[in-house]
Every structure is written in C-alpha cells, then in structure tokens.
Design a protein around this motif. Structure first.
Motif, PDB file in Angstrom:
ATOM      1  N   SER A  25      75.247  38.557  34.986  1.00  0.00           N
ATOM      2  CA  SER A  25      74.408  39.466  35.777  1.00  0.00           C
ATOM      3  C   SER A  25      75.163  40.760  36.017  1.00  0.00           C
ATOM      4  CB  SER A  25      74.015  38.828  37.114  1.00  0.00           C
ATOM      5  OG  SER A  25      75.159  38.539  37.896  1.00  0.00           O
ATOM      6  N   ARG A  26      74.417  41.845  36.122  1.00  0.00           N
ATOM      7  CA  ARG A  26      75.048  43.121  36.452  1.00  0.00           C
ATOM      8  C   ARG A  26      75.489  43.131  37.903  1.00  0.00           C
ATOM      9  NH1 ARG A  26      70.380  44.929  33.942  1.00  0.00           N
ATOM     10  NH2 ARG A  26      69.638  45.873  35.897  1.00  0.00           N
ATOM     11  N   TRP A  27      74.705  42.505  38.757  1.00  0.00           N
ATOM     12  CA  TRP A  27      75.030  42.423  40.177  1.00  0.00           C
ATOM     13  C   TRP A  27      76.003  41.272  40.416  1.00  0.00           C
ATOM     14  CZ3 TRP A  27      72.525  44.489  44.854  1.00  0.00           C
ATOM     15  CH2 TRP A  27      71.704  45.594  44.584  1.00  0.00           C
ATOM     16  N   GLN A  28      76.936  41.478  41.310  1.00  0.00           N
ATOM     17  CA  GLN A  28      77.755  40.377  41.788  1.00  0.00           C
ATOM     18  C   GLN A  28      77.082  39.801  43.034  1.00  0.00           C
ATOM     19  OE1 GLN A  28      81.641  40.427  44.270  1.00  0.00           O
ATOM     20  NE2 GLN A  28      82.377  40.400  42.151  1.00  0.00           N
ATOM     21  N   VAL A  29      77.140  38.478  43.168  1.00  0.00           N
ATOM     22  CA  VAL A  29      76.558  37.807  44.329  1.00  0.00           C
ATOM     23  C   VAL A  29      77.678  37.154  45.127  1.00  0.00           C
ATOM     24  CG1 VAL A  29      74.981  36.010  45.138  1.00  0.00           C
ATOM     25  CG2 VAL A  29      74.389  37.375  43.114  1.00  0.00           C
ATOM     26  N   LEU A  30      77.716  37.420  46.415  1.00  0.00           N
ATOM     27  CA  LEU A  30      78.667  36.785  47.326  1.00  0.00           C
ATOM     28  C   LEU A  30      77.873  35.957  48.330  1.00  0.00           C
ATOM     29  CD1 LEU A  30      81.449  36.311  48.628  1.00  0.00           C
ATOM     30  CD2 LEU A  30      81.117  38.459  49.905  1.00  0.00           C
ATOM     31  N   ILE A  31      78.079  34.647  48.304  1.00  0.00           N
ATOM     32  CA  ILE A  31      77.404  33.753  49.238  1.00  0.00           C
ATOM     33  C   ILE A  31      78.348  33.410  50.377  1.00  0.00           C
ATOM     34  CG2 ILE A  31      76.221  31.553  49.536  1.00  0.00           C
ATOM     35  CD1 ILE A  31      75.714  31.517  46.526  1.00  0.00           C
ATOM     36  N   LEU A  32      77.931  33.700  51.589  1.00  0.00           N
ATOM     37  CA  LEU A  32      78.676  33.309  52.788  1.00  0.00           C
ATOM     38  C   LEU A  32      77.975  32.082  53.358  1.00  0.00           C
ATOM     39  CD1 LEU A  32      79.233  36.828  54.416  1.00  0.00           C
ATOM     40  CD2 LEU A  32      80.724  35.599  52.830  1.00  0.00           C
ATOM     41  N   ARG A  33      78.583  30.934  53.160  1.00  0.00           N
ATOM     42  CA  ARG A  33      77.957  29.668  53.565  1.00  0.00           C
ATOM     43  C   ARG A  33      78.524  29.190  54.889  1.00  0.00           C
ATOM     44  NH1 ARG A  33      78.110  24.599  49.478  1.00  0.00           N
ATOM     45  NH2 ARG A  33      80.355  24.761  49.887  1.00  0.00           N
ATOM     46  N   HIS A  34      77.637  28.915  55.831  1.00  0.00           N
ATOM     47  CA  HIS A  34      78.083  28.359  57.108  1.00  0.00           C
ATOM     48  C   HIS A  34      78.799  27.048  56.837  1.00  0.00           C
ATOM     49  CE1 HIS A  34      77.999  26.652  61.158  1.00  0.00           C
ATOM     50  NE2 HIS A  34      77.820  27.898  61.591  1.00  0.00           N
ATOM     51  N   SER A  35      79.932  26.855  57.502  1.00  0.00           N
ATOM     52  CA  SER A  35      80.790  25.698  57.219  1.00  0.00           C
ATOM     53  C   SER A  35      80.062  24.365  57.356  1.00  0.00           C
ATOM     54  CB  SER A  35      82.017  25.719  58.130  1.00  0.00           C
ATOM     55  OG  SER A  35      81.632  25.831  59.488  1.00  0.00           O
ATOM     56  N   SER A  36      79.051  24.291  58.212  1.00  0.00           N
ATOM     57  CA  SER A  36      78.336  23.037  58.421  1.00  0.00           C
ATOM     58  C   SER A  36      77.438  22.671  57.241  1.00  0.00           C
ATOM     59  CB  SER A  36      77.499  23.107  59.702  1.00  0.00           C
ATOM     60  OG  SER A  36      76.462  24.064  59.570  1.00  0.00           O
ATOM     61  N   GLU A  37      77.194  23.628  56.335  1.00  0.00           N
ATOM     62  CA  GLU A  37      76.318  23.390  55.194  1.00  0.00           C
ATOM     63  C   GLU A  37      77.045  22.797  53.992  1.00  0.00           C
ATOM     64  OE1 GLU A  37      72.872  24.062  54.749  1.00  0.00           O
ATOM     65  OE2 GLU A  37      72.930  24.164  56.924  1.00  0.00           O
ATOM     66  N   ALA A  38      78.374  22.847  54.003  1.00  0.00           N
ATOM     67  CA  ALA A  38      79.149  22.499  52.812  1.00  0.00           C
ATOM     68  C   ALA A  38      78.891  21.090  52.300  1.00  0.00           C
ATOM     69  CB  ALA A  38      80.637  22.698  53.084  1.00  0.00           C
ATOM     70  N   LYS A  39      78.655  20.138  53.207  1.00  0.00           N
ATOM     71  CA  LYS A  39      78.471  18.746  52.792  1.00  0.00           C
ATOM     72  C   LYS A  39      77.006  18.309  52.799  1.00  0.00           C
ATOM     73  CE  LYS A  39      83.081  17.231  54.227  1.00  0.00           C
ATOM     74  NZ  LYS A  39      83.859  16.260  55.045  1.00  0.00           N
ATOM     75  N   GLY A  60      82.666  29.112  55.879  1.00  0.00           N
ATOM     76  CA  GLY A  60      83.251  29.376  57.187  1.00  0.00           C
ATOM     77  C   GLY A  60      82.206  29.851  58.180  1.00  0.00           C
ATOM     78  N   GLU A  61      82.679  30.439  59.251  1.00  0.00           N
ATOM     79  CA  GLU A  61      81.794  31.064  60.241  1.00  0.00           C
ATOM     80  C   GLU A  61      82.276  32.473  60.532  1.00  0.00           C
ATOM     81  OE1 GLU A  61      79.566  29.023  63.652  1.00  0.00           O
ATOM     82  OE2 GLU A  61      81.261  29.993  64.688  1.00  0.00           O
ATOM     83  N   VAL A  62      83.588  32.623  60.688  1.00  0.00           N
ATOM     84  CA  VAL A  62      84.196  33.948  60.821  1.00  0.00           C
ATOM     85  C   VAL A  62      85.041  34.184  59.571  1.00  0.00           C
ATOM     86  CG1 VAL A  62      85.732  35.405  62.163  1.00  0.00           C
ATOM     87  CG2 VAL A  62      84.254  33.745  63.330  1.00  0.00           C
ATOM     88  N   PHE A  63      84.732  35.242  58.829  1.00  0.00           N
ATOM     89  CA  PHE A  63      85.418  35.524  57.570  1.00  0.00           C
ATOM     90  C   PHE A  63      86.375  36.700  57.774  1.00  0.00           C
ATOM     91  CE2 PHE A  63      81.334  33.604  56.595  1.00  0.00           C
ATOM     92  CZ  PHE A  63      81.691  32.577  55.726  1.00  0.00           C
ATOM     93  N   ALA A  64      87.623  36.379  58.044  1.00  0.00           N
ATOM     94  CA  ALA A  64      88.603  37.410  58.379  1.00  0.00           C
ATOM     95  C   ALA A  64      88.845  38.387  57.225  1.00  0.00           C
ATOM     96  CB  ALA A  64      89.919  36.744  58.790  1.00  0.00           C
ATOM     97  N   GLY A 108      72.432  29.020  55.034  1.00  0.00           N
ATOM     98  CA  GLY A 108      72.319  28.138  56.192  1.00  0.00           C
ATOM     99  C   GLY A 108      70.916  28.250  56.751  1.00  0.00           C
ATOM    100  N   SER A 109      70.627  27.497  57.797  1.00  0.00           N
ATOM    101  CA  SER A 109      69.342  27.647  58.475  1.00  0.00           C
ATOM    102  C   SER A 109      69.255  29.056  59.059  1.00  0.00           C
ATOM    103  CB  SER A 109      69.222  26.610  59.596  1.00  0.00           C
ATOM    104  OG  SER A 109      70.209  26.864  60.595  1.00  0.00           O
ATOM    105  N   TRP A 110      68.056  29.444  59.497  1.00  0.00           N
ATOM    106  CA  TRP A 110      67.927  30.779  60.095  1.00  0.00           C
ATOM    107  C   TRP A 110      68.857  30.915  61.300  1.00  0.00           C
ATOM    108  CZ3 TRP A 110      66.328  34.871  57.851  1.00  0.00           C
ATOM    109  CH2 TRP A 110      65.324  34.817  56.879  1.00  0.00           C
ATOM    110  N   ARG A 111      68.963  29.870  62.086  1.00  0.00           N
ATOM    111  CA  ARG A 111      69.845  29.934  63.256  1.00  0.00           C
ATOM    112  C   ARG A 111      71.293  30.136  62.831  1.00  0.00           C
ATOM    113  NH1 ARG A 111      73.014  26.418  65.843  1.00  0.00           N
ATOM    114  NH2 ARG A 111      72.329  24.685  64.531  1.00  0.00           N
ATOM    115  N   LYS A 112      71.718  29.406  61.800  1.00  0.00           N
ATOM    116  CA  LYS A 112      73.104  29.530  61.330  1.00  0.00           C
ATOM    117  C   LYS A 112      73.335  30.865  60.645  1.00  0.00           C
ATOM    118  CE  LYS A 112      73.576  24.542  60.769  1.00  0.00           C
ATOM    119  NZ  LYS A 112      73.614  23.419  59.787  1.00  0.00           N
ATOM    120  N   ALA A 113      72.336  31.363  59.920  1.00  0.00           N
ATOM    121  CA  ALA A 113      72.476  32.666  59.272  1.00  0.00           C
ATOM    122  C   ALA A 113      72.634  33.771  60.308  1.00  0.00           C
ATOM    123  CB  ALA A 113      71.270  32.935  58.381  1.00  0.00           C
ATOM    124  N   LYS A 114      71.853  33.689  61.378  1.00  0.00           N
ATOM    125  CA  LYS A 114      71.990  34.671  62.461  1.00  0.00           C
ATOM    126  C   LYS A 114      73.354  34.555  63.132  1.00  0.00           C
ATOM    127  CE  LYS A 114      67.047  34.987  63.465  1.00  0.00           C
ATOM    128  NZ  LYS A 114      65.976  34.690  64.449  1.00  0.00           N
TER     129      LYS A 114
END
Length: 204
Positions: A25-39, A60-64, A108-114
């Motif tokens: 793809s020409r675009w790069q995609v970066l997915i920030l996944r809430h840590s609770s979604e990993a499993k 994660g939740e906070v991405f330093a 993540g869910s809408w709540r987790k995404a927010k």
C-alpha cells in the motif's frame, strides 16, 4: 494441550495463514490497540498487520514513543476517528510532493478507543478522517448499535480502497474465515438465537 500457530496465533486446527495476503500500500497504517484487546479471540488487528506489508501494531494505553513517531519529518499523519471537522475518506486527501501518508487507527470498543484518545493528547492535534457511507459490517458475531460500525480490519480495508482507489478485499479473507470458524464452533442453533436476526442482510 492446545497448540497455536506462531504467526496468526489461532489454534493450529483453525490456522488462518492460508488466507493471508501480503498486500502493498502507498499509505502506511499504524494500529494503536488497547492492551485489553490483545487476547480477544475475535480481534482483527493482527490479521491486518499480517496481511498488509505497510502496517504496524502497537499495544498499550499510553504510548510514550508516539509523539516522536508522529513528529518524524516527511510524514502526514491522519487519525481515523469521527469528528465534525473530519475529512471524508471518500473525497481523498491531497499531499505535497515527497510527503508520505500514515493512517492512525484505534483498535478497541468505542469506550476504549476514546480512552486511547484521552490518554495520548498528541492524537488530538492530528487531522481526522471519517466515513460518509461505509458498507455494512460483516462482523456477524458482534452486537453493534449500527451497521456502519466496522471492525478494525474492515475499517482499514475500506479506508485504503477509498484513499488509494483500488481493491483491498483480499485483506478480508482471513477475517471471513475467522467468523465462519466461530459460527461453526458455537453451532447453528446458538448463532440463530443470538445473532442471525440482526445479520439477516448478510446471511441471505
């Protein structure tokens, strides 16, 4: 003892690797996944990473490290998240010569995404992209308020198709297989009772 595939992480008897494309793809995609979604058994972020070469996943939740990443020269970053000021993917985006485009997707869910948005203020400063008329979700094992609520891999597929003007449908092949596996495992009776009515437009 259940043995899982080292790549797709599914049980070996339900391995999805045969369905995985390796798309450019020409675009790069970066997915920030809430840590609770990993499993989560039905999480689709990893399938997107495995099927799309220009895709990266961070848990994660906070991405330093995120502020430094977004400040890298030569990149235009866009957050895929609804807002009144969001530009529609169906309209495309303009970029300067030599500038690369990166799509940031919250998983993540809408709540987790927010929550991810709240915990990472650097995301709030990004221009946003949103959908005007996405296709109905094919995530037949999820109860959502509207048909326009797409899974992560569906959202990425639709966004890239609009932004790059070509098909990325093969990215959904492992997702479709995953859903069919889960429906088979739960049995027709339970699926009909819990999900079939609200997904009649997909099962017809």
């Amino acid at each position: 003892m259940r043995i899982n595939c080292a790549q797709c992480l599914r049980p070996e008897v339900q391995c999805l690797c045969a369905y995985l494309p390796r798309l450019e793809s020409r675009w790069q995609v970066l997915i920030l996944r809430h840590s609770s979604e990993a499993k989560h058994a039905l999480n689709t972020a990893r399938l997107a990473v495995l099927g799309l070469k220009q895709c990266r996943l961070m848990d994660g939740e906070v991405f330093a490290q995120l502020p430094a990443l977004l400040a890298e020269p030569g990149w235009q970053n866009w957050l895929l998240f609804p807002a009144a000021s969001a530009q529609l993917v169906e309209q495309g985006v303009a970029s300067e010569a030599g500038q690369r485009q990166r799509l940031i997707v919250l998983d993540g869910s809408w709540r987790k995404a927010k929550r991810l948005l709240h915990c990472n203020p650097c995301l709030a400063a990004l221009p946003r992209l949103s959908f005007a008329s996405p296709p109905p979700s094919r995530y037949r094992l999820r109860k959502v308020p509207t048909a326009e609520a797409l899974s992560t891999i569906e959202a990425i597929t639709y966004a890239l198709e609009q932004l790059e003007g070509r098909s990325f449908q093969s990215l959904l092949a492992p997702f479709e297989a995953l859903i069919e596996q889960q429906i088979s495992a739960m049995g027709s009776k339970r699926y009909q009772a819990d999900f079939a009515a609200r997904n009649a437009h997909l099962d017809a």
